[in-house]
Design a protein around this motif. Structure first.
Motif, PDB file in Angstrom:
ATOM      1  N   GLY A 626       0.793  -1.224   0.000  1.00  0.00           N
ATOM      2  CA  GLY A 626       0.000   0.000   0.000  1.00  0.00           C
ATOM      3  C   GLY A 626       0.822   1.269   0.000  1.00  0.00           C
ATOM      4  O   GLY A 626       0.274   2.359   0.192  1.00  0.00           O
ATOM      5  N   SER A 628       2.292   2.941  -2.382  1.00  0.00           N
ATOM      6  CA  SER A 628       2.003   3.931  -3.417  1.00  0.00           C
ATOM      7  C   SER A 628       0.945   4.909  -2.917  1.00  0.00           C
ATOM      8  O   SER A 628       1.037   6.127  -3.124  1.00  0.00           O
ATOM      9  CB  SER A 628       1.537   3.238  -4.699  1.00  0.00           C
ATOM     10  OG  SER A 628       2.582   2.466  -5.256  1.00  0.00           O
ATOM     11  N   LEU A 629      -0.070   4.378  -2.223  1.00  0.00           N
ATOM     12  CA  LEU A 629      -1.098   5.230  -1.639  1.00  0.00           C
ATOM     13  C   LEU A 629      -0.542   6.002  -0.449  1.00  0.00           C
ATOM     14  O   LEU A 629      -0.854   7.191  -0.259  1.00  0.00           O
ATOM     15  CB  LEU A 629      -2.308   4.394  -1.222  1.00  0.00           C
ATOM     16  CG  LEU A 629      -3.499   5.152  -0.613  1.00  0.00           C
ATOM     17  CD1 LEU A 629      -3.969   6.268  -1.535  1.00  0.00           C
ATOM     18  CD2 LEU A 629      -4.642   4.182  -0.311  1.00  0.00           C
ATOM     19  N   LYS A 632       1.376   8.936  -1.684  1.00  0.00           N
ATOM     20  CA  LYS A 632       0.461   9.950  -2.214  1.00  0.00           C
ATOM     21  C   LYS A 632      -0.145  10.773  -1.086  1.00  0.00           C
ATOM     22  O   LYS A 632      -0.216  12.008  -1.160  1.00  0.00           O
ATOM     23  CB  LYS A 632      -0.648   9.259  -3.023  1.00  0.00           C
ATOM     24  CG  LYS A 632      -1.666  10.223  -3.636  1.00  0.00           C
ATOM     25  CD  LYS A 632      -1.029  11.082  -4.703  1.00  0.00           C
ATOM     26  CE  LYS A 632      -2.073  11.928  -5.410  1.00  0.00           C
ATOM     27  NZ  LYS A 632      -1.473  12.820  -6.418  1.00  0.00           N
ATOM     28  N   VAL A 633      -0.565  10.104  -0.020  1.00  0.00           N
ATOM     29  CA  VAL A 633      -1.138  10.822   1.122  1.00  0.00           C
ATOM     30  C   VAL A 633      -0.097  11.757   1.747  1.00  0.00           C
ATOM     31  O   VAL A 633      -0.388  12.923   2.047  1.00  0.00           O
ATOM     32  CB  VAL A 633      -1.672   9.825   2.176  1.00  0.00           C
ATOM     33  CG1 VAL A 633      -2.083  10.564   3.452  1.00  0.00           C
ATOM     34  CG2 VAL A 633      -2.859   9.042   1.619  1.00  0.00           C
ATOM     35  N   LEU A 718      -3.626   8.067   7.951  1.00  0.00           N
ATOM     36  CA  LEU A 718      -3.750   7.917   6.500  1.00  0.00           C
ATOM     37  C   LEU A 718      -5.195   8.084   6.051  1.00  0.00           C
ATOM     38  O   LEU A 718      -5.480   8.745   5.040  1.00  0.00           O
ATOM     39  CB  LEU A 718      -3.224   6.539   6.074  1.00  0.00           C
ATOM     40  CG  LEU A 718      -1.718   6.308   6.214  1.00  0.00           C
ATOM     41  CD1 LEU A 718      -1.386   4.836   5.984  1.00  0.00           C
ATOM     42  CD2 LEU A 718      -0.931   7.186   5.248  1.00  0.00           C
ATOM     43  N   GLY A 722      -5.932  11.365   3.860  1.00  0.00           N
ATOM     44  CA  GLY A 722      -6.217  11.026   2.469  1.00  0.00           C
ATOM     45  C   GLY A 722      -7.690  10.929   2.156  1.00  0.00           C
ATOM     46  O   GLY A 722      -8.065  10.628   1.011  1.00  0.00           O
ATOM     47  N   ILE A 724      -9.754   8.652   2.945  1.00  0.00           N
ATOM     48  CA  ILE A 724      -9.947   7.299   2.419  1.00  0.00           C
ATOM     49  C   ILE A 724     -11.127   6.639   3.144  1.00  0.00           C
ATOM     50  O   ILE A 724     -11.189   6.642   4.376  1.00  0.00           O
ATOM     51  CB  ILE A 724      -8.668   6.453   2.615  1.00  0.00           C
ATOM     52  CG1 ILE A 724      -7.459   7.155   1.968  1.00  0.00           C
ATOM     53  CG2 ILE A 724      -8.847   5.063   2.016  1.00  0.00           C
ATOM     54  CD1 ILE A 724      -6.132   6.506   2.302  1.00  0.00           C
ATOM     55  N   GLU A 728     -12.250   1.063   1.653  1.00  0.00           N
ATOM     56  CA  GLU A 728     -11.035   1.136   0.834  1.00  0.00           C
ATOM     57  C   GLU A 728      -9.815   0.817   1.684  1.00  0.00           C
ATOM     58  O   GLU A 728      -8.865   0.170   1.218  1.00  0.00           O
ATOM     59  CB  GLU A 728     -10.902   2.520   0.197  1.00  0.00           C
ATOM     60  CG  GLU A 728      -9.709   2.680  -0.733  1.00  0.00           C
ATOM     61  CD  GLU A 728      -9.778   1.801  -1.971  1.00  0.00           C
ATOM     62  OE1 GLU A 728      -8.716   1.543  -2.568  1.00  0.00           O
ATOM     63  OE2 GLU A 728     -10.895   1.350  -2.348  1.00  0.00           O
ATOM     64  N   THR A 732      -7.001  -2.356   1.138  1.00  0.00           N
ATOM     65  CA  THR A 732      -5.664  -1.882   0.781  1.00  0.00           C
ATOM     66  C   THR A 732      -4.615  -2.221   1.833  1.00  0.00           C
ATOM     67  O   THR A 732      -3.514  -2.677   1.508  1.00  0.00           O
ATOM     68  CB  THR A 732      -5.689  -0.358   0.568  1.00  0.00           C
ATOM     69  OG1 THR A 732      -6.677  -0.028  -0.405  1.00  0.00           O
ATOM     70  CG2 THR A 732      -4.320   0.152   0.112  1.00  0.00           C
TER      71      THR A 732
END
Length: 785
Positions: A626, A628-629, A632-633, A718, A722, A724, A728, A732
């Motif tokens: 996870g 990559s996410l 990004k966050v 996170l 994010g 999220i 999700e 993830t």
């Protein structure tokens, strides 16, 4: 409009003043003390103030005249701390701090720095003046020709190149006992003599960005054909054809970038002009020395080679203000040549005060003053190197022709110059001829020596993973494991392979490499565990563009630590150095694990039924999926990896994110061997939603109660930062549960007891049940919000 103060009096300072005067940003240039050449330059005034520490009068002058930038020419002021003197009154300096200037001020310091950062250079050893006999023993026993270097500043004269061991001993006697170089010889660096073409690379830096100029070749010897005594330089030309694009790429990636990054990380970032001298050996470019200022005579040639649109004042200011990436630095097509006119007797004793006659010279030729002064109305010699006659033209031959035409119209008593400047470029059309021995693997970017050094560096880590069945001695063609020695009766082998994913990006960006090796092992051995297997041995793959031994050894240290946690042996691996396949500084990892399980104990069992209980064992953090996410966050928050961690103020953000994946072997194996478990799922990429169904019989599913454990702070961060959705998150991340175990209702209590009983056991929770409806039902996720 800027006011600029240049410190120095030679041809280098004249060339800088000439180029800076062309800038629309510059109002006036002050040169201390300057020379007759700078006195005649546009926008330029010479000033006569003491150029000695602590530069009190000079600083006062700069304040009174509202100087915007100071540009030191020679090395002495920089080594003596001139940068701080002006910085204390708020005037920026294009030049390094006193700490950073040690790179030139102490050869012992700079060689140690090269060693720490794995920068290609000659073998060396440093001796203090009290270690005279040790130094003699070294030159007698080292097995190669040597170069002797006084560590401190010696006016460019502190280097001896003996032709025999006897000469080397005589040289040590003169430096260490007779003190011919004074305090500069308090330490002596004894280097391996390197062979090959020599080049100089001058590069601008703001402490973060570094931009090299075209490589130049200097001519040190007084006589044609590179014979006679060493000098401060009899001429230079650029670009040097021997510095091919591949050579320049290697210089940038192997030396310049590691130098700037290393100096910044060690607390003395470099701002200014970094001069690096290289020997182009058959093994590639090797660094000879650092200088922390413009070189002479290279500067005269390079100032003329800069393209017309380059504003030198903008470049120097951008460096001092740390935004070098905002300006363009380009060169004109063609070649630039500078030929030095010297006094008769130089580099020995020479007369001064000889009248200089300068007639008409071609309009595209500049005559930079190096060692001149005025005697009344007469221009006279005042130094060994008197003038630098310089021209830039479309071809090297044209530039040389114009320079020598100009020299024909300059005269003074005893004038001498070399007529073969750039002879190496004219007689050596390409690198292959220059090196003369044909290409080598090292020239292609692959270092067998680095590979061998790496193997030696990791052997102690590998030996620490020894277990029954493996001798963990590496270096052969394959690893050997004796399955019979493990005591299994009817074993089935189980294998698994995995990587670390984009978590590696954080490790590379932050320089924290010792943790991802544990992740690599964990991802594979945990996958073996869910089959009921005990990990027996592990092999790793490390791929990179250029092997950094220190970095790779840190990674393998982590791999060995992971193997110890898992109880398996590290029996081998592959290290692949592949120039051009990875970005500079990047690497990739893969691991391969093999385990064994008695045939009767293979998981999952076929008797999983609805009503069986799900137990969850806590994760150590995000583990290795996870990211990559995650990245990004983090990018949306404005935090850097060096920032304090928002959910753990005892760590940086990087260290918290890089917390290694938990290895569950020692906690879970006893329960497997007691037959208490029906199945397991390693919660990796895909979270609960994707991983738990992989172990269930067809037609069955589970429910997971999200309120059965507390969502760890990292996941809450996170989710909130994010935005999220909880579902999700569930598909993830592991969300705090790294391993899900299926047990029969009748075995729950005993299984919990065994799982919690091992030393250092992670928390165990009852988190759900098997159902007769396929899929994963996530309940009570509102508790995560």
């Amino acid at each position: 409009m800027a006011q600029i103060l240049i410190l120095g009096s030679g041809g280098r300072e004249h060339a800088l003043a000439w180029r800076l005067a062309q800038s629309n940003l510059v109002n006036h240039i002050h040169v201390c003390p300057g020379n007759p050449g700078t006195a005649r330059s546009p926008k330029t005034t010479n000033i006569n103030l003491p150029l000695v520490h602590p530069y009190t009068e000079l600083v006062q002058y700069a304040v009174e005249n509202q100087i915007d930038l100071v540009v030191p020419g020679p090395e002495d002021p920089l080594v003596n701390g001139v940068e701080k003197c002006f910085r204390n009154v708020g005037i920026p300096v294009f030049g390094p701090t006193q700490s950073a200037a040690r790179m030139e001020g102490s050869k012992a310091f700079s060689k140690d720095f090269m060693h720490r950062h794995d920068i290609p250079t000659a073998k060396f050893k440093t001796f203090s003046s009290s270690q005279f006999h040790d130094a003699i023993h070294y030159v007698q026993s080292c097995g190669h020709r040597v170069v002797l270097k006084a560590s401190g500043l010696a006016g460019g004269k502190g280097v001896l190149i003996p032709t025999s061991t006897e000469e080397a001993i005589q040289g040590l006697q003169s430096i260490m006992v007779e003190n011919v170089f004074g305090a500069a010889g308090d330490q002596v660096v004894i280097e391996e003599l390197l062979e090959g073409p020599e080049i100089s690379v001058l590069a601008f830096s703001d402490g973060y960005t570094i931009v090299p100029l075209p490589a130049a070749q200097d001519h040190k010897r007084i006589g044609e054909g590179d014979t006679g005594l060493n000098t401060g330089g009899m001429g230079a030309y650029a670009p040097a054809p021997v510095a091919t694009p591949d050579i320049m790429h290697r210089i940038m990636t192997e030396t310049l970038r590691p130098t700037i990054d290393g100096m910044r990380k060690e607390g003395f970032p470099f701002v200014g002009l970094l001069f690096t001298g290289f020997m182009l050996t058959v093994d590639g470019p090797k660094l000879l020395e650092y200088n922390v200022r413009f070189g002479d005579p290279e500067t005269e040639a390079l100032m003329m080679l800069l393209s017309e649109e380059v504003d030198l004042a903008a470049v120097l200011l951008a460096c001092a203000e740390h935004h070098l990436d905002s300006v363009q630095i380009n060169s004109r097509p063609g070649f630039s040549v500078s030929v030095i006119l010297v006094s008769g007797g130089y580099p020995g004793t020479y007369p001064k005060g000889k009248r200089i006659e300068v007639g008409d010279v071609p309009s595209d030729v500049m005559v930079f003053h190096c060692g001149t002064s005025m005697n009344g109305n007469d221009l006279v010699t005042s130094g060994g190197r008197v003038m630098a006659v310089t021209c830039c033209a479309p071809t090297l031959e044209q530039a040389l022709a114009q320079v020598y035409t100009a020299i024909d119209n300059i005269s003074f008593d005893g004038m001498f110059y070399r007529r073969d400047i750039a002879h190496r470029a004219l007689t050596t059309p390409n690198q292959a001829q220059a090196l003369s021995q044909g290409l080598t693997y090292a020239q292609a970017g692959v270092s067998v020596d680095a590979g061998n050094a790496f193997v030696e560096a990791i052997k102690p880590y590998v030996r620490a993973t020894k277990r029954s069945g493996a001798d963990v001695e590496i270096g052969g063609f394959g690893g050997i494991f004796d399955l019979k020695a493990t005591g299994y009766k009817d074993p089935v082998l189980v294998s698994g392979t995995d990587g670390v994913g984009t978590k590696l990006r954080i490790a590379v960006d932050t320089g924290i490499h010792h943790l991802v090796g544990i992740d690599l092992v964990a991802m594979s051995v945990n996958d073996l565990l869910v089959q009921g297997a005990e990990p027996l041995y592990f092999l790793d793959y490390y791929g990179c563009s250029k092997l950094d031994v220190a970095t790779a050894a840190e990674v393998v240290k982590g791999i060995a630590e992971g193997c110890q946690q898992a109880g398996c042996a590290l029996i081998g691996g592959e290290t692949a150095e592949m120039p051009g396949m990875y970005q500079d500084g990047d690497y990739d990892l893969a691991g391969f694990a093999v385990g064994a399980v008695e045939r009767s104990s293979i998981l999952p069992r076929k008797n999983i039924t609805p009503g069986d209980v799900l137990l969850g064992i806590a994760s150590s953090g995000i583990h290795s999926n996870g990211f990559s996410l995650v990245r990004k966050v983090i990018s949306l928050t404005g935090l850097s990896y060096s920032s304090p961690c928002p959910w753990d103020d005892q760590k940086t953000l990087a260290l918290s994110l890089l917390e290694p994946t938990r290895i569950y072997i020692k906690q879970v194996l006893p329960a497997i061997r007691q037959g208490l478990l029906k199945g397991m799922s390693h919660i990796t990429g895909g979270g609960f939603i994707e991983n738990i169904p992989r172990v269930l019989p067809k037609g069955m599913g589970v429910y997971v109660d999200g309120s059965a454990w507390q969502l760890p702070p990292v996941f809450r961060f996170l989710m909130q930062q994010g935005c999220i959705e909880p579902l999700e998150m569930a598909r993830t991340f592991n969300n705090g549960i790294g391993l899900v175990i299926i047990v029969g209702r009748e075995d729950v209590e005993r299984a919990m007891e065994v799982l919690k009983g091992s030393s250092g056991a992670a928390a165990v929770y009852r988190i759900g049940e098997v159902t007769d409806k396929s899929g994963v039902e996530m309940r009570n996720l509102e508790s995560w919000s």
